[in-house]
Scaffold this motif. Sequence first.
Motif, PDB file in Angstrom:
ATOM      1  N   ILE A 129      39.369  48.542  52.452  1.00  0.00           N
ATOM      2  CA  ILE A 129      38.708  49.663  53.119  1.00  0.00           C
ATOM      3  C   ILE A 129      39.706  50.805  53.215  1.00  0.00           C
ATOM      4  O   ILE A 129      40.875  50.589  53.552  1.00  0.00           O
ATOM      5  CB  ILE A 129      38.203  49.274  54.524  1.00  0.00           C
ATOM      6  N   ARG A 130      39.236  51.996  52.921  1.00  0.00           N
ATOM      7  CA  ARG A 130      40.086  53.178  53.014  1.00  0.00           C
ATOM      8  C   ARG A 130      39.421  54.196  53.936  1.00  0.00           C
ATOM      9  O   ARG A 130      38.198  54.298  53.976  1.00  0.00           O
ATOM     10  CB  ARG A 130      40.310  53.803  51.637  1.00  0.00           C
ATOM     11  N   VAL A 131      40.250  54.945  54.631  1.00  0.00           N
ATOM     12  CA  VAL A 131      39.780  56.052  55.462  1.00  0.00           C
ATOM     13  C   VAL A 131      40.465  57.309  54.937  1.00  0.00           C
ATOM     14  O   VAL A 131      41.698  57.357  54.847  1.00  0.00           O
ATOM     15  CB  VAL A 131      40.122  55.842  56.946  1.00  0.00           C
ATOM     16  N   SER A 132      39.679  58.290  54.544  1.00  0.00           N
ATOM     17  CA  SER A 132      40.261  59.504  53.982  1.00  0.00           C
ATOM     18  C   SER A 132      41.148  60.200  55.010  1.00  0.00           C
ATOM     19  O   SER A 132      40.864  60.186  56.209  1.00  0.00           O
ATOM     20  CB  SER A 132      39.159  60.459  53.520  1.00  0.00           C
ATOM     21  N   ARG A 133      42.226  60.784  54.543  1.00  0.00           N
ATOM     22  CA  ARG A 133      43.149  61.481  55.434  1.00  0.00           C
ATOM     23  C   ARG A 133      42.682  62.892  55.748  1.00  0.00           C
ATOM     24  O   ARG A 133      43.093  63.477  56.747  1.00  0.00           O
ATOM     25  CB  ARG A 133      44.540  61.515  54.804  1.00  0.00           C
ATOM     26  N   ARG A 134      41.827  63.436  54.904  1.00  0.00           N
ATOM     27  CA  ARG A 134      41.338  64.790  55.129  1.00  0.00           C
ATOM     28  C   ARG A 134      40.078  64.766  55.978  1.00  0.00           C
ATOM     29  O   ARG A 134      39.172  63.961  55.767  1.00  0.00           O
ATOM     30  CB  ARG A 134      41.035  65.479  53.797  1.00  0.00           C
ATOM     31  N   SER A 135      40.030  65.635  56.944  1.00  0.00           N
ATOM     32  CA  SER A 135      38.854  65.772  57.806  1.00  0.00           C
ATOM     33  C   SER A 135      38.071  66.996  57.366  1.00  0.00           C
ATOM     34  O   SER A 135      38.633  68.091  57.206  1.00  0.00           O
ATOM     35  CB  SER A 135      39.278  65.926  59.275  1.00  0.00           C
ATOM     36  N   ARG A 136      36.786  66.817  57.156  1.00  0.00           N
ATOM     37  CA  ARG A 136      35.914  67.917  56.762  1.00  0.00           C
ATOM     38  C   ARG A 136      34.888  68.147  57.860  1.00  0.00           C
ATOM     39  O   ARG A 136      33.986  67.348  58.057  1.00  0.00           O
ATOM     40  CB  ARG A 136      35.212  67.606  55.442  1.00  0.00           C
ATOM     41  N   ARG A 137      35.093  69.215  58.605  1.00  0.00           N
ATOM     42  CA  ARG A 137      34.180  69.606  59.683  1.00  0.00           C
ATOM     43  C   ARG A 137      33.987  68.458  60.679  1.00  0.00           C
ATOM     44  O   ARG A 137      32.881  68.194  61.133  1.00  0.00           O
ATOM     45  CB  ARG A 137      32.837  70.056  59.108  1.00  0.00           C
ATOM     46  N   GLY A 138      35.089  67.804  61.001  1.00  0.00           N
ATOM     47  CA  GLY A 138      35.045  66.746  62.011  1.00  0.00           C
ATOM     48  C   GLY A 138      34.632  65.391  61.489  1.00  0.00           C
ATOM     49  O   GLY A 138      34.404  64.478  62.277  1.00  0.00           O
TER      50      GLY A 138
END
Length: 471
Positions: free
Chosen positions: A213-222
């Motif tokens: 499982i991966r969680v992206s490091r970039r946040s896009r509009r929360g």
Amino acid sequence: MNFPLADLRSVADLLGDTLAVALGSEAYRALSHRELVDAVGVIERLGRITDAARLALAGDVGRRADSEFGDDAITAQFGCASAQELVERTTLVSSATARARLRDAKAITSRVTLTGQTRPAPLEHARAALASGRLSADALTTIVDALRPLLGRCSVDELEAAEFELVGAAVGDAEAPACGIHELKVMATTWALFLDPDGALPDEEYAERMRGIRVSRRSRRGLRRIYGDVTDDVAAQFDRLVDAHLNPRAQDRGPRFVDATADEAPDQCVPDPRTIDQKRHDAFASILSAAAGAAETPTLGGAAPTLIVTTTEHDLAEPNGVAFVESAAGPVPVPASFARHVGCHGTIHRLTLAANGAIKALHVEDRVFNHWQRKAIGARDGGCVIPGCTVPAAWCEVHHVIDWAKGGPTSVDNGVLLCWHHHRGIETSGREIRMVDGMPQVRPPGWVDPQRQWREPNRLLLTELRRARSA
């Protein structure tokens, strides 16, 4: 026999002219129940015949795209890189639909050998049933998914026997009606397990190697994307947890009899505006909160895994204030309302820094309801106190009715259960909560109840207590 292309164009024009007016005017609303059911059957028959033609033609596109055609391949003639791209561009369907159509078509497409001999399709019985309009595309996909991995692993006679039985079950006959897709899938899986137990079972070594499982490091509009692959047992456990969170509790199911003169809460019948994906997200958030506080969860630095939210006194009080949460990607900005939501049921560490960054003071303010208080509040409320919400007590958070920062005590008379969704949005939803004689009351927003009457949550324990008092 020549392919009737010109006739098909005429049929398509006639069908379009026939149905366009009827569908545009919604003339089908005037049909009787029997006529409506008959119309559904007729349209389904047309759809099956169309599906058979779609797959047959897509299969020939795939055949003509093979490397054996060289420069004469159909893909080269139309400037496409693959048969999938050609089908996608010609039909304007999605890439997933084009890929699935070519995959299923391959199983019912005959081949011509180098010597000019025609070899029957891998699933000849399915091809014939599909061409006659008796076999649906969904049933074909189910059969293909089960038998295609067995090609080359089982004898031709064994595969043909399985295919014959599955096609027969899917189309039915005078003695037995056609089975549903779910039943067909069970039968197909059973045949696959019988013919090739080792090949039909999941590849445990592959699953163990590829899980992640991966969680992206970039946040896009929360929002941050979670993606990856989980094993079947983990997915099944997650499904069960989500079902337990989203399904109504047993005591809320079935008929409920009330006094005809009773003033029913209008917001008990208000549908949940969240999509199913949003509900799964909120259930996932509740699962994480419950897991962080579970005794079995490993600790970090001797304490339960704790989400660290950083903000200032000024931002915390401002409607548009900003806070920051710590994550693997570093500090992530979030609205100050999130900090207030977390602070309502957590421990506050107030850190005072000097101008040069040195620590001047650290104050710990514990506002967490203890185990016994939570059990008592859970027994009283039974679940989220918002009328119409069915999230049980075990998944809820305890909310301070009078905010702790405004002098509200951490006591059972000032705590109510709210699910993650309603707790997070209590400031902006327009709902209000108060305590009267130790019992919670909820005031719905004006769009739900123009009169904005205070309502008591319809809880099983409260009903039983009132019944006992009147006995």
